[in-house]
Design a protein around this motif. Structure first.
Motif, PDB file in Angstrom:
ATOM      1  N   ALA A  64       0.871  -1.173  -0.300  1.00  0.00           N
ATOM      2  CA  ALA A  64       0.054   0.113  -0.175  1.00  0.00           C
ATOM      3  C   ALA A  64       0.948   0.781  -0.364  1.00  0.00           C
ATOM      4  CB  ALA A  64      -1.250   0.339   1.061  1.00  0.00           C
ATOM      5  N   ARG A  65       1.844   1.400   0.131  1.00  0.00           N
ATOM      6  CA  ARG A  65       2.367   2.459   0.094  1.00  0.00           C
ATOM      7  C   ARG A  65       4.127   2.390  -0.758  1.00  0.00           C
ATOM      8  NH1 ARG A  65       5.481   2.901   6.041  1.00  0.00           N
ATOM      9  NH2 ARG A  65       6.498   4.168   5.042  1.00  0.00           N
ATOM     10  N   ALA A  66       3.774   1.246  -1.483  1.00  0.00           N
ATOM     11  CA  ALA A  66       4.210   1.445  -3.098  1.00  0.00           C
ATOM     12  C   ALA A  66       5.717   0.624  -3.231  1.00  0.00           C
ATOM     13  CB  ALA A  66       3.921   2.910  -4.119  1.00  0.00           C
ATOM     14  N   ARG A  67       5.420  -0.240  -2.372  1.00  0.00           N
ATOM     15  CA  ARG A  67       7.048  -0.727  -1.560  1.00  0.00           C
ATOM     16  C   ARG A  67       7.210  -1.803  -2.121  1.00  0.00           C
ATOM     17  NH1 ARG A  67       7.252   0.337   4.616  1.00  0.00           N
ATOM     18  NH2 ARG A  67       5.772  -1.180   4.317  1.00  0.00           N
ATOM     19  N   PRO A  68       8.288  -2.879  -3.348  1.00  0.00           N
ATOM     20  CA  PRO A  68       8.176  -3.946  -4.196  1.00  0.00           C
ATOM     21  C   PRO A  68       7.845  -4.923  -3.663  1.00  0.00           C
ATOM     22  CG  PRO A  68      10.014  -2.555  -4.266  1.00  0.00           C
ATOM     23  CD  PRO A  68       9.187  -1.843  -3.521  1.00  0.00           C
ATOM     24  N   LEU A  69       7.202  -5.895  -3.253  1.00  0.00           N
ATOM     25  CA  LEU A  69       7.178  -7.335  -2.648  1.00  0.00           C
ATOM     26  C   LEU A  69       7.122  -8.258  -3.299  1.00  0.00           C
ATOM     27  CD1 LEU A  69       2.741  -7.035  -1.905  1.00  0.00           C
ATOM     28  CD2 LEU A  69       5.138  -6.632  -0.801  1.00  0.00           C
ATOM     29  N   GLU A  70       7.822  -7.402  -5.037  1.00  0.00           N
ATOM     30  CA  GLU A  70       9.221  -8.413  -5.849  1.00  0.00           C
ATOM     31  C   GLU A  70      10.614  -8.030  -6.231  1.00  0.00           C
ATOM     32  OE1 GLU A  70       7.284 -10.224  -9.315  1.00  0.00           O
ATOM     33  OE2 GLU A  70       5.322  -8.614  -8.259  1.00  0.00           O
ATOM     34  N   ASP A  71      11.553  -8.499  -6.736  1.00  0.00           N
ATOM     35  CA  ASP A  71      12.461  -8.401  -6.931  1.00  0.00           C
ATOM     36  C   ASP A  71      12.209  -7.417  -8.360  1.00  0.00           C
ATOM     37  OD1 ASP A  71      15.378  -7.847  -6.883  1.00  0.00           O
ATOM     38  OD2 ASP A  71      15.702 -10.158  -7.834  1.00  0.00           O
ATOM     39  N   LYS A  72      11.624  -6.723  -8.705  1.00  0.00           N
ATOM     40  CA  LYS A  72      11.482  -5.639  -9.768  1.00  0.00           C
ATOM     41  C   LYS A  72      10.898  -4.249  -9.272  1.00  0.00           C
ATOM     42  CE  LYS A  72       8.868  -9.225 -12.265  1.00  0.00           C
ATOM     43  NZ  LYS A  72       7.636 -10.182 -13.382  1.00  0.00           N
ATOM     44  N   PRO A  74       9.170  -0.997  -9.629  1.00  0.00           N
ATOM     45  CA  PRO A  74       7.747  -0.162  -9.964  1.00  0.00           C
ATOM     46  C   PRO A  74       8.537   1.474 -10.432  1.00  0.00           C
ATOM     47  CG  PRO A  74       7.686  -0.174  -7.486  1.00  0.00           C
ATOM     48  CD  PRO A  74       9.340  -1.331  -7.607  1.00  0.00           C
ATOM     49  N   SER A  75       7.464   2.263 -10.688  1.00  0.00           N
ATOM     50  CA  SER A  75       8.225   3.854 -11.790  1.00  0.00           C
ATOM     51  C   SER A  75       8.214   4.290 -10.283  1.00  0.00           C
ATOM     52  CB  SER A  75       6.797   4.086 -12.374  1.00  0.00           C
ATOM     53  OG  SER A  75       6.510   5.452 -11.969  1.00  0.00           O
ATOM     54  N   ALA A  76       9.276   5.550 -10.667  1.00  0.00           N
ATOM     55  CA  ALA A  76       8.629   6.392  -9.352  1.00  0.00           C
ATOM     56  C   ALA A  76       7.499   7.547  -9.027  1.00  0.00           C
ATOM     57  CB  ALA A  76       9.701   7.587  -9.378  1.00  0.00           C
ATOM     58  N   GLU A  77       6.566   7.343  -9.731  1.00  0.00           N
ATOM     59  CA  GLU A  77       5.632   7.677  -9.714  1.00  0.00           C
ATOM     60  C   GLU A  77       4.635   7.213  -9.061  1.00  0.00           C
ATOM     61  OE1 GLU A  77       3.547   9.859 -12.777  1.00  0.00           O
ATOM     62  OE2 GLU A  77       5.754   9.483 -13.908  1.00  0.00           O
ATOM     63  N   ALA A  78       4.765   5.515  -9.013  1.00  0.00           N
ATOM     64  CA  ALA A  78       4.240   4.232  -7.927  1.00  0.00           C
ATOM     65  C   ALA A  78       3.878   5.095  -6.297  1.00  0.00           C
ATOM     66  CB  ALA A  78       5.215   3.164  -7.824  1.00  0.00           C
ATOM     67  N   LEU A  79       4.819   5.995  -6.038  1.00  0.00           N
ATOM     68  CA  LEU A  79       4.047   6.875  -4.850  1.00  0.00           C
ATOM     69  C   LEU A  79       2.766   7.396  -4.983  1.00  0.00           C
ATOM     70  CD1 LEU A  79       7.281   7.985  -3.571  1.00  0.00           C
ATOM     71  CD2 LEU A  79       6.081   6.433  -2.382  1.00  0.00           C
TER      72      LEU A  79
END
Ligand SMILES: [Zn+2]
Length: 206
Positions: A64-72, A74-79
């Motif tokens: 829910a805080r846009a932190r990865p749950l796997e080794d990939k 996310p975009s910087a804009e995920a926040l």
């Protein structure tokens, strides 16, 4: 409504990418898309992929805080996605696109975008008539996502689920990915109508 599992959400996100690319809203590797999952996590596009040619491996799980749950990555804009899910808890899907008329309109106007009298406005939740005045907030662009989200938290209200980032593109959010794609197309149409109107008015004054 029933929330999707990861595989279903990944398929929906890939399909949204194809639809938006076909309408010129996914140039190069721009944009990012996400959906709320049935286990409390979120599906989000991995940074750096062309959204018109997404495959499920280009989608990842984040918290829910846009932190990865796997080794990939996310975009910087995920926040900014995380902020929308936090501010508007009924949100189940978010699209961010780099729209030509959306970006051009923010270069022509100093203030927020006002959309008034359009039949197309009825695509948005809670709007049942063309006889309405809708304000789409515009915030300045920044590479500092903390700064951008602080500015957004002052401006976005959610009566229409969208905002523009100047010289950049727009965000739209809703209860399903299908509704988000429809609202994206509607906004693209409305922004294009506004740009065309400004061009004709400028020509008439010349
Ligand atoms: Zn962007």
């Amino acid at each position: 409504m029933t929330l999707p599992d990861f595989n279903t959400a990944a398929d929906e996100i890939c399909r949204a990418g194809m639809l938006l690319d076909a309408r010129n809203m996914a140039p190069a590797t721009s944009g990012n898309y996400s959906m709320r999952l049935n286990d409390g996590a979120f599906a989000m596009t991995v940074s750096g992929h062309h959204k018109g040619r997404l495959v499920p491996a280009n989608i990842m799980r984040v918290d829910a805080r846009a932190r990865p749950l796997e080794d990939k990555k996310p975009s910087a804009e995920a926040l900014l996605h995380a902020q929308i899910y936090r501010l508007f808890p009924a949100t189940n899907a978010i699209l961010h696109v780099h729209s030509v008329p959306g970006a051009v309109l923010t270069r022509l106007l100093k203030e927020d975008v006002v959309l008034e009298g359009y039949e197309m406005l009825k695509i948005f939740p809670g709007i049942a008539t063309h006889d309405v005045r809708v304000v789409i907030p515009v915030v300045g662009n920044s590479q500092d996502m903390e700064e951008l989200s602080a500015e957004l938290s002052k401006k976005i209200k959610g009566d229409v689920p969208a905002y523009l980032i100047r010289d950049h593109g727009f965000y739209v959010w809703g209860d399903t990915m299908e509704s988000c794609v429809n609202m994206c197309e509607a906004l693209e149409y409305l922004f294009a109508c506004e740009v065309e109107t400004l061009k004709i008015k400028a020509g008439a004054r010349a």
